[in-house]
Design a protein around this motif. Structure first.
Motif, short mmCIF file in Angstrom:
data_model
loop_
_atom_site.label_atom_id
_atom_site.label_comp_id
_atom_site.label_asym_id
_atom_site.label_seq_id
_atom_site.Cartn_x
_atom_site.Cartn_y
_atom_site.Cartn_z
N ASP A 283 63.63 19.66 -3.46
CA ASP A 283 64.98 19.27 -3.43
C ASP A 283 65.48 18.53 -4.61
N GLY A 284 66.65 18.17 -4.78
CA GLY A 284 67.25 17.46 -5.72
C GLY A 284 66.96 16.11 -6.07
N GLY A 285 66.15 15.77 -5.04
CA GLY A 285 65.89 14.03 -4.97
C GLY A 285 64.50 13.76 -5.59
N CYS A 286 64.02 12.67 -5.40
CA CYS A 286 62.81 12.18 -5.98
C CYS A 286 61.71 12.88 -4.91
N PRO A 287 60.82 13.49 -5.73
CA PRO A 287 59.76 14.15 -4.66
C PRO A 287 58.78 13.02 -4.08
N PHE A 288 58.78 11.76 -4.50
CA PHE A 288 57.86 10.79 -4.08
C PHE A 288 58.33 10.14 -2.93
N ARG A 289 59.70 10.17 -2.73
CA ARG A 289 60.43 9.37 -1.80
C ARG A 289 59.78 9.27 -0.26
N PRO A 290 59.18 10.49 0.28
CA PRO A 290 58.56 10.45 1.56
C PRO A 290 57.42 9.21 1.61
N ARG A 291 56.87 8.97 0.69
CA ARG A 291 55.71 8.23 0.42
C ARG A 291 55.65 6.97 -0.14
N CYS A 292 57.06 6.65 -0.53
CA CYS A 292 57.63 5.33 -1.04
C CYS A 292 57.99 4.17 -0.25
N ARG A 293 57.56 3.02 -0.61
CA ARG A 293 58.01 2.09 0.16
C ARG A 293 59.41 1.31 -0.58
N TYR A 294 59.64 1.76 -1.56
CA TYR A 294 61.04 1.50 -2.25
C TYR A 294 62.15 2.25 -2.14
N ALA A 295 61.89 3.43 -1.29
CA ALA A 295 63.03 4.36 -1.62
C ALA A 295 64.45 4.14 -1.08
N ILE A 296 65.47 4.57 -1.46
CA ILE A 296 66.80 4.05 -1.14
C ILE A 296 67.56 5.50 -1.08
N GLN A 297 68.81 5.31 -0.50
CA GLN A 297 69.34 6.73 -0.23
C GLN A 297 69.75 7.52 -1.56
N ARG A 298 70.00 6.83 -2.67
CA ARG A 298 70.01 7.43 -3.84
C ARG A 298 68.82 8.46 -4.02
N CYS A 299 67.70 8.24 -3.85
CA CYS A 299 66.48 8.56 -3.95
C CYS A 299 66.48 10.35 -3.39
N ALA A 300 67.44 10.24 -2.50
CA ALA A 300 67.24 11.52 -1.71
C ALA A 300 68.21 12.76 -2.23
N THR A 301 69.14 12.04 -3.16
CA THR A 301 70.15 13.06 -3.66
C THR A 301 70.07 13.22 -5.34
N ASP A 302 69.52 12.18 -5.83
CA ASP A 302 69.33 12.16 -7.34
C ASP A 302 68.13 12.06 -7.95
N TYR A 303 67.58 13.07 -8.61
CA TYR A 303 66.46 12.84 -9.10
C TYR A 303 66.44 12.00 -10.56
N PRO A 304 65.86 10.69 -10.58
CA PRO A 304 65.90 9.91 -11.69
C PRO A 304 65.26 10.29 -12.95
N PRO A 305 66.13 10.19 -14.07
CA PRO A 305 65.61 10.70 -15.32
C PRO A 305 64.53 9.80 -15.76
N LEU A 306 63.76 9.85 -17.00
CA LEU A 306 62.89 8.85 -17.41
C LEU A 306 63.74 7.71 -18.27
N MET A 307 63.71 6.47 -17.65
CA MET A 307 64.57 5.52 -18.37
C MET A 307 63.73 4.39 -18.97
N GLU A 308 64.25 3.86 -20.06
CA GLU A 308 63.38 2.74 -20.80
C GLU A 308 63.24 1.56 -19.81
N THR A 309 62.03 1.13 -19.93
CA THR A 309 61.97 -0.10 -19.34
C THR A 309 61.26 -1.17 -20.24
#
Length: 331
Positions: A283-309
């Motif tokens: 779907d349009g969200g992050c594909p790792f969220r079902p396995r992720c301990r840090y998932a939040i609501q935004r992860c289900a709707t928006d795929y995060p782009p690669l961001m500078e850290t």
């Protein structure tokens, strides 16, 4: 200009179950003489992305549907079949995952080594044979004169893999792609093969893309690391950044799942829970969220782009700044 530039590469497989987005918008570069590792679980798209570079995706069912691949300034996706055959082996060498199925069982080792030399470098029989002997010595095979007349089934797994490396180096390419080159080898032979590849690439100035799920390989041999999940790169950075300051929960989970010698003998492993996603039903969200301990609501709707850290370090995670330190202290 980088030696290899992959931009927004998309390779899909059209099956009866639906469209499998095996590679879905992958971008990275490889500089001359650099070693870049591509890491991830089985099925994340590592091998498909590598085969796409050499246009070895079988149709049907697979097809490169988008993106660009530039090697030394040339668009590989725009080359004719005859032109891409000149690139394979000559400019880009490939070490395949399983040498027993990659080597031709009915041709001698000598013939398989001399054929690309005759095809790409126009060497005659004598010149090709001398170069084949030189290559076998280079990769540490004893009694190369006798080995030329033998067939793949006469050799051990480690020796077959050395032959594959010799074939990849035969025409002095600028880039070698190694697709899990130590699979099915015992630990001692794995170390020998990896040390051999590291030594040869450094000595000959060849760039290397090494595909692996072995994080020990990454720590010792890679300059930069691309972590893949569900067909995309979800974190990229130097090997030091990935190991000491991972900024994606998947990378962190991979590191925590590796046994550590500084932990008590009875310490439980911390595995990556769950299963990789179905690539036909993303779907349009992050594909790792079902396995992720840090998932939040935004992860289900928006795929995060690669961001500078940090300098040269990017992560595709909305909570990249909230992760715990990767190293656990022994109790």
């Amino acid at each position: 200009m980088a030696l290899l530039e992959v931009e927004e590469l998309q390779t899909h497989f059209f099956t009866s179950a639906g469209i499998v987005r095996a590679v879905d918008g992958v971008s990275y570069t490889v500089e001359e003489g650099e070693t870049v590792a591509v890491v991830g679980e089985s099925g994340c798209g590592k091998s498909v992305s590598a085969l796409s570079i050499l246009r070895l995706i079988p149709w049907p069912p697979g097809r490169i549907v988008g993106g660009s691949i530039r090697f030394m300034g040339r668009d590989l996706l725009g080359l004719s079949d005859a032109e891409i055959r000149q690139v394979r082996g000559r400019d880009i060498g490939m070490v395949f995952q399983e040498p027993m199925t990659s080597l031709n069982p009915v041709l001698t080792i000598g013939r398989q080594l001399t054929e690309p030399l005759e095809a790409h470098l126009d060497k005659n029989d004598q010149q090709a044979r001398e170069r084949a002997l030189e290559l076998l010595r280079l990769v540490g095979i004893s009694d190369p004169q006798r080995r030329l007349g033998q067939y793949p089934h006469h050799l051990s797994g480690g020796m077959r893999q050395r032959v594959m490396i010799a074939m990849a180096l035969a025409c002095e390419p600028k880039l070698i792609i190694a697709d899990e080159p130590t699979t099915a080898l015992d630990v001692t032979i794995q170390a020998q093969i990896l040390e051999l590849m590291k030594d040869l690439t450094q000595r000959l100035g060849v760039a290397l893309v090494i595909i692996t799920h072995n994080l020990g390989v990454v720590a010792r041999y890679a300059d930069r690391v691309n972590v893949m999940y569900a067909g995309r790169i979800i974190e990229t950075g130097s090997a030091r950044d990935i190991y000491h300051d991972p900024r994606h929960p998947y990378t962190l989970a991979l590191l925590r799942s590796v046994p550590r010698l500084d932990q008590p003998r009875r310490a439980r492993l911390d595995p990556v829970e769950g299963q990789p996603p179905d690539l036909t039903r993303l779907d349009g969200g992050c594909p790792f969220r079902p396995r992720c301990r840090y998932a939040i609501q935004r992860c289900a709707t928006d795929y995060p782009p690669l961001m500078e850290t940090g300098p040269g370090h990017r992560s595709a995670c909305w909570r990249k700044d909230d992760l715990e330190p990767p190293l656990r202290k022994a109790s």
